[in-house]
Motif scaffolding. Structure first.
Motif, PDB file in Angstrom:
ATOM      1  N   GLU A  81       0.713  -0.912   0.392  1.00 16.25           N
ATOM      2  CA  GLU A  81       0.212   0.425  -0.400  1.00 16.25           C
ATOM      3  C   GLU A  81       0.635   0.840   0.198  1.00 16.25           C
ATOM      4  N   ALA A  82       2.091   1.034   1.049  1.00 14.47           N
ATOM      5  CA  ALA A  82       2.749   2.285   0.756  1.00 14.47           C
ATOM      6  C   ALA A  82       3.715   2.494  -1.358  1.00 14.47           C
ATOM      7  N   VAL A  83       4.311   1.484  -1.345  1.00 12.08           N
ATOM      8  CA  VAL A  83       4.278   1.353  -2.750  1.00 12.08           C
ATOM      9  C   VAL A  83       4.046   1.861  -3.167  1.00 12.08           C
ATOM     10  N   ALA A  84       2.135   1.446  -3.204  1.00 13.35           N
ATOM     11  CA  ALA A  84       1.293   1.923  -4.136  1.00 13.35           C
ATOM     12  C   ALA A  84       1.597   3.816  -3.755  1.00 13.35           C
ATOM     13  N   ALA A  85       1.175   4.556  -3.092  1.00 13.66           N
ATOM     14  CA  ALA A  85       0.858   5.772  -2.827  1.00 13.66           C
ATOM     15  C   ALA A  85       1.845   6.493  -2.977  1.00 13.66           C
ATOM     16  N   GLY A  86       3.414   5.482  -3.398  1.00 11.27           N
ATOM     17  CA  GLY A  86       4.842   6.310  -3.835  1.00 11.27           C
ATOM     18  C   GLY A  86       3.887   6.232  -5.782  1.00 11.27           C
ATOM     19  N   LEU A  87       3.545   5.230  -6.424  1.00  8.10           N
ATOM     20  CA  LEU A  87       3.860   5.461  -7.562  1.00  8.10           C
ATOM     21  C   LEU A  87       2.918   5.987  -7.759  1.00  8.10           C
ATOM     22  N   GLU A  88       1.786   6.246  -7.311  1.00 10.75           N
ATOM     23  CA  GLU A  88       1.043   7.628  -7.271  1.00 10.75           C
ATOM     24  C   GLU A  88       1.538   8.716  -7.316  1.00 10.75           C
ATOM     25  N   ARG A  89       1.841   9.018  -6.462  1.00 11.44           N
ATOM     26  CA  ARG A  89       3.094   9.987  -6.236  1.00 11.44           C
ATOM     27  C   ARG A  89       3.501  10.828  -7.270  1.00 11.44           C
ATOM     28  N   ALA A  90       4.454   9.878  -7.678  1.00 16.30           N
ATOM     29  CA  ALA A  90       5.665   9.602  -8.973  1.00 16.30           C
ATOM     30  C   ALA A  90       4.852  10.520  -9.965  1.00 16.30           C
ATOM     31  N   SER A  91       3.543   9.402 -10.304  1.00 18.37           N
ATOM     32  CA  SER A  91       2.956   9.436 -11.520  1.00 18.37           C
ATOM     33  C   SER A  91       2.709  10.676 -11.649  1.00 18.37           C
ATOM     34  N   SER A  92       2.097  11.126 -10.268  1.00 22.33           N
ATOM     35  CA  SER A  92       1.625  12.507 -10.957  1.00 22.33           C
ATOM     36  C   SER A  92       2.638  13.356 -11.874  1.00 22.33           C
ATOM     37  N   GLU A  93       3.000  13.418 -11.405  1.00 21.44           N
ATOM     38  CA  GLU A  93       4.542  14.894 -12.361  1.00 21.44           C
ATOM     39  C   GLU A  93       4.847  13.696 -13.714  1.00 21.44           C
ATOM     40  N   MET A  94       3.677  13.226 -13.907  1.00 19.77           N
ATOM     41  CA  MET A  94       4.672  12.115 -15.858  1.00 19.77           C
ATOM     42  C   MET A  94       3.675  12.798 -16.588  1.00 19.77           C
ATOM     43  N   GLY A  95       4.318  13.361 -17.120  1.00 18.93           N
ATOM     44  CA  GLY A  95       2.997  14.655 -18.023  1.00 18.93           C
ATOM     45  C   GLY A  95       3.003  14.224 -19.477  1.00 18.93           C
ATOM     46  N   PRO A  96       2.642  14.646 -20.510  1.00 26.37           N
ATOM     47  CA  PRO A  96       2.692  14.133 -22.219  1.00 26.37           C
ATOM     48  C   PRO A  96       4.429  14.311 -22.736  1.00 26.37           C
ATOM     49  N   VAL A  97       4.901  14.469 -22.060  1.00 27.83           N
ATOM     50  CA  VAL A  97       6.068  14.826 -23.082  1.00 27.83           C
ATOM     51  C   VAL A  97       6.989  13.093 -22.625  1.00 27.83           C
ATOM     52  N   ASN A  98       6.725  12.455 -20.983  1.00 28.56           N
ATOM     53  CA  ASN A  98       7.572  12.021 -20.625  1.00 28.56           C
ATOM     54  C   ASN A  98       6.625  10.514 -21.522  1.00 28.56           C
ATOM     55  N   ARG A  99       5.308  10.704 -21.487  1.00 30.01           N
ATOM     56  CA  ARG A  99       4.172   9.422 -22.466  1.00 30.01           C
ATOM     57  C   ARG A  99       4.625   9.569 -23.916  1.00 30.01           C
ATOM     58  N   GLU A 100       5.166  10.360 -24.609  1.00 33.36           N
ATOM     59  CA  GLU A 100       5.092  10.725 -25.795  1.00 33.36           C
ATOM     60  C   GLU A 100       6.678   9.751 -26.413  1.00 33.36           C
ATOM     61  N   LEU A 101       7.504   9.929 -25.284  1.00 32.16           N
ATOM     62  CA  LEU A 101       9.116   9.428 -25.528  1.00 32.16           C
ATOM     63  C   LEU A 101       9.597   7.740 -25.129  1.00 32.16           C
TER      64      LEU A 101
END
Length: 192
Positions: A81-101
């Motif tokens: 559950e803590a790892v999931a919270a970490g994944l959510e936090r990091a994912s929130s900073e990933m934008g369109p450029v990250n997705r396109e790359l």
């Protein structure tokens, strides 16, 4: 060449990934990356020590975000559950450029043994950051290591699925990473 345009680091990453994909990692020079990004060689070296380092651009930030999310998880949260919270936090900073790359970066890494090695080191760094955060929460060592490794696998799998998903899917990275983590959690029940 404009010397102080904002976004030089991001432009360098995009330029490098494009060139690695177009002509291969070995054939790409720092000068070509700088030229494509519209900056000088010295600007390149202000951001990266060499062209391999472009691959791990943002690793420190990603490691920090994963660790912060784990640290900020509710007190009673279990390791995953803590790892999931970490994944959510990091994912929130990933934008369109990250997705396109994503797909281009995957192709560049697949074509170069040197980049595969650097990518593996990146995974080790991410796992280490998550392990340290879990240990700080009082999670026993072996469990912290296993949960962190599962977090890295979930992040990588989620990122791959997100970057290759239909562009109409605007849910972001988090649902993909969390679904991958849940799949891994389910898979562990079949190991015995």
């Amino acid at each position: 060449m404009a010397r102080w345009q904002p976004g030089a680091r991001e432009r360098l990453v995009v330029a490098a990934v494009d060139l690695f994909t177009e002509q291969g990692y070995d054939a790409t020079t720092v000068a070509q990356i700088a030229e494509r990004a519209g900056v000088t060689r010295s600007t390149f070296f202000r951001h990266f020590s060499d062209k391999r380092e472009v691959l791990v651009a943002g690793q420190e930030t990603l490691s920090r975000l994963l660790a912060e999310g784990i640290a900020e998880a509710p007190a009673g949260a279990g390791p995953l559950e803590a790892v999931a919270a970490g994944l959510e936090r990091a994912s929130s900073e990933m934008g369109p450029v990250n997705r396109e790359l994503g797909p281009r970066l995957k192709a560049a890494v697949a074509a170069s043994a040197e980049l595969q090695e650097r990518d593996a080191l990146k995974s080790v760094g991410l796992a280490s950051a998550m392990t340290t955060a879990l240990l700080a929460r009082g999670v026993p060592g072996p469990i912290a290591h296993l949960a962190a490794e599962m977090g890295v696998l979930a992040f990588k799998r989620g990122y791959a699925e997100w970057s290759e998903a239909d562009r109409d899917d605007d849910r972001g990275l988090a649902p993909h990473a969390l679904a991958a983590l849940e799949d891994l959690r389910t898979a562990t029940t079949k190991l015995s």
